[in-house]
Design an enzyme around this catalytic site. Sequence first.
Site, PDB file in Angstrom:
ATOM      1  N   GLU A  44     -60.338 -17.136 -23.868  1.00  0.00           N
ATOM      2  CA  GLU A  44     -61.710 -17.424 -23.432  1.00  0.00           C
ATOM      3  C   GLU A  44     -61.666 -18.543 -22.395  1.00  0.00           C
ATOM      4  O   GLU A  44     -60.657 -19.253 -22.286  1.00  0.00           O
ATOM      5  CB  GLU A  44     -62.575 -17.821 -24.638  1.00  0.00           C
ATOM      6  CG  GLU A  44     -62.757 -16.689 -25.634  1.00  0.00           C
ATOM      7  CD  GLU A  44     -63.650 -17.055 -26.815  1.00  0.00           C
ATOM      8  OE1 GLU A  44     -64.166 -18.199 -26.845  1.00  0.00           O
ATOM      9  OE2 GLU A  44     -63.825 -16.208 -27.702  1.00  0.00           O
ATOM     10  N   GLY A  94     -57.808 -21.821 -23.489  1.00  0.00           N
ATOM     11  CA  GLY A  94     -56.412 -21.836 -23.076  1.00  0.00           C
ATOM     12  C   GLY A  94     -55.498 -21.269 -24.151  1.00  0.00           C
ATOM     13  O   GLY A  94     -55.700 -20.159 -24.639  1.00  0.00           O
ATOM     14  N   GLU A 123     -48.677 -14.497 -21.990  1.00  0.00           N
ATOM     15  CA  GLU A 123     -48.266 -14.405 -23.406  1.00  0.00           C
ATOM     16  C   GLU A 123     -47.767 -15.749 -23.949  1.00  0.00           C
ATOM     17  O   GLU A 123     -46.896 -15.795 -24.818  1.00  0.00           O
ATOM     18  CB  GLU A 123     -47.186 -13.328 -23.611  1.00  0.00           C
ATOM     19  CG  GLU A 123     -47.408 -12.022 -22.881  1.00  0.00           C
ATOM     20  CD  GLU A 123     -48.654 -11.287 -23.335  1.00  0.00           C
ATOM     21  OE1 GLU A 123     -49.603 -11.932 -23.794  1.00  0.00           O
ATOM     22  OE2 GLU A 123     -48.676 -10.057 -23.218  1.00  0.00           O
ATOM     23  N   GLN A 169     -19.566 -21.187   1.053  1.00  0.00           N
ATOM     24  CA  GLN A 169     -19.434 -21.532  -0.358  1.00  0.00           C
ATOM     25  C   GLN A 169     -20.773 -21.878  -0.997  1.00  0.00           C
ATOM     26  O   GLN A 169     -21.035 -21.519  -2.153  1.00  0.00           O
ATOM     27  CB  GLN A 169     -18.458 -22.706  -0.519  1.00  0.00           C
ATOM     28  CG  GLN A 169     -18.087 -22.985  -1.966  1.00  0.00           C
ATOM     29  CD  GLN A 169     -17.116 -24.135  -2.093  1.00  0.00           C
ATOM     30  OE1 GLN A 169     -17.465 -25.270  -1.781  1.00  0.00           O
ATOM     31  NE2 GLN A 169     -15.890 -23.848  -2.521  1.00  0.00           N
ATOM     32  N   PHE A 204     -56.199  -5.748 -24.181  1.00  0.00           N
ATOM     33  CA  PHE A 204     -56.512  -6.592 -25.325  1.00  0.00           C
ATOM     34  C   PHE A 204     -56.994  -7.944 -24.850  1.00  0.00           C
ATOM     35  O   PHE A 204     -56.674  -8.397 -23.762  1.00  0.00           O
ATOM     36  CB  PHE A 204     -55.319  -6.716 -26.277  1.00  0.00           C
ATOM     37  CG  PHE A 204     -54.281  -7.717 -25.872  1.00  0.00           C
ATOM     38  CD1 PHE A 204     -54.157  -8.912 -26.555  1.00  0.00           C
ATOM     39  CD2 PHE A 204     -53.405  -7.459 -24.825  1.00  0.00           C
ATOM     40  CE1 PHE A 204     -53.191  -9.838 -26.203  1.00  0.00           C
ATOM     41  CE2 PHE A 204     -52.439  -8.369 -24.461  1.00  0.00           C
ATOM     42  CZ  PHE A 204     -52.333  -9.578 -25.146  1.00  0.00           C
ATOM     43  N   GLU A 228     -44.555 -24.337 -22.980  1.00  0.00           N
ATOM     44  CA  GLU A 228     -44.795 -25.333 -24.022  1.00  0.00           C
ATOM     45  C   GLU A 228     -45.115 -24.675 -25.363  1.00  0.00           C
ATOM     46  O   GLU A 228     -44.658 -25.124 -26.422  1.00  0.00           O
ATOM     47  CB  GLU A 228     -45.936 -26.264 -23.593  1.00  0.00           C
ATOM     48  CG  GLU A 228     -45.588 -27.208 -22.447  1.00  0.00           C
ATOM     49  CD  GLU A 228     -45.471 -26.506 -21.104  1.00  0.00           C
ATOM     50  OE1 GLU A 228     -44.786 -27.052 -20.217  1.00  0.00           O
ATOM     51  OE2 GLU A 228     -46.059 -25.411 -20.929  1.00  0.00           O
TER      52      GLU A 228
END
Length: 401
Positions: free
Chosen positions: A131, A135, A379, A295, A127, A383
Site C-alpha cells: 500500500e 513499504g 519481493e 588485464q 497479487f 534489508e
Amino acid sequence: MSRLAQTHGLTDVQREILSTVRDFVDKEIIPVATELEHRDEYPQDIVDGLKELGLFGLMIPEEYGGLGESLLTYALCVEEIARGWMSVSGIVNTHFIVAYMLKQHGTQEQKDHFLPRMAAGDIRGAFSMSEPALGSDVSAISSKAVRDGEEYVLNGQKMWLTNGGTSSLVAVLVKSDEGHPEGTAPHKSMTTFLVEKEPGFGEVRPGLTIPGKIDKMGYKGVDTTELIMDGLRIPANRVLGGVTGRGFYQMMDGVEVGRVNVAARGCGVAQRAFELGVRYAQQRHTFGKQIAQHQAIQFKLAEMATKVEAAHAMMVNAARKKDSGERNDLEAGMAKYLASEYCKEVVEDAFRIHGGYGFSKEYEIERLYREAPMLLIGEGTAEIQKMIIGRRLLEEYRFQG
C-alpha cells in the site's frame, strides 16, 4: 548453450523445455525487447507466444490442464526469459504466484474454477500486498474487508501491482476483523480475497478502479499500477481457502516462490550483461589490441562470470528446497539477496566495459542498467532479506547456554 550457469541433474523433459524457451527468447524476445522497452509497450505478441508454448500452465498440475512442472523448471525458464527481457518474466511471475497460492491453499471449488483457465492463459493473475504508506511493513496494511451477509465489502488503496491492468484475477490481502477480536496480532487478522475483474484501466468492476500505469525508470512494458477499492463487494466464496485470518501465511508462502523468481530474474539479467560485456570486449580495440586482452578487463570478466555462476547455484538450491517440501525461506532469502546484488554489480561492470557507448540507448546494456535496480526492491529489499536470513540463522544455531 552458455558455458556458465549450467544445471546438473535435469531430466530430458526439463532440458527440452529449457531449450524451447531459450530458442524462443533468442528469436522472439531479444531482437525486439529494447525497442518495445523504449516505447513502454506491452509485449502482446511475446505473451501470445508464451501462451502457445504452454508457459502459463507450467507449474499448474496436469489435472487442471497444466504441465505439472517443478519450481526449479519454472525458475530456469524465468532465468532464460529475463535474459531476453526482464519485464516479460514479471508478466509470468505474478501469474504463477497466484496459481501457486490457489494450488496450495484454495478450496476445491476455487481450484476447479480458476486453475484450468489460468493454465490456458485465459485468466492472468496478479497479487497485491503493498500500500502507499506501508513499504515493507505488511502488518501496517489498512485496507479492510467487512462482512455483509454472504458478501464482504472491501475498501482501501493498494500499490505496485505488476499486471494490474492486464490481469483478470487479483489476489488481494486486506484486514478482516471477523472472528478476530481487537488486540489480535495483525498477521492473524489478514485475509486474501480472489478478486475477478475485467482487464484494462478505469473502473474495471463496480467498486474497483485501476487508475493507470505508473511511469517507471525501468521495468517498462509490463503494467505496474495502483488498485483502489471503494465499496467493492466480493462473495464469501472468494476468500482464498474459505477461511478468514490466513491471508498473511498464504501470501508469505507465495512470496517464497516470488523470491526464487526474482533470484532467477537476477541470474538471467546478469547472464545477458556478461554476454554483452564479453562480446563487446572482443570487438572494441584500444592501444592496438582488443580491450579483452587488457588485464583490467579480464579481471572484470572473471569477477562477472564468478558472480553469475554463484547466483545461479544459490537460486537452483532455493528452488530445489521448495520442491522438496521443506521450508526454504532461508535459502530463498539468500538467493534473492545475492542474485539481485550480483546482478546490479555485473550489469554495472558490463556498462563500464562499454564505456561511453553504454550510455547510448542504441546499446542494450543501457536498458539493463535501468532494469537491474528493480530487483533490489521487488519481493522484499536487501534489508528485509537480511532480517529473514538473520532470524533463521539464529533459529538454526541457537546457543544453549
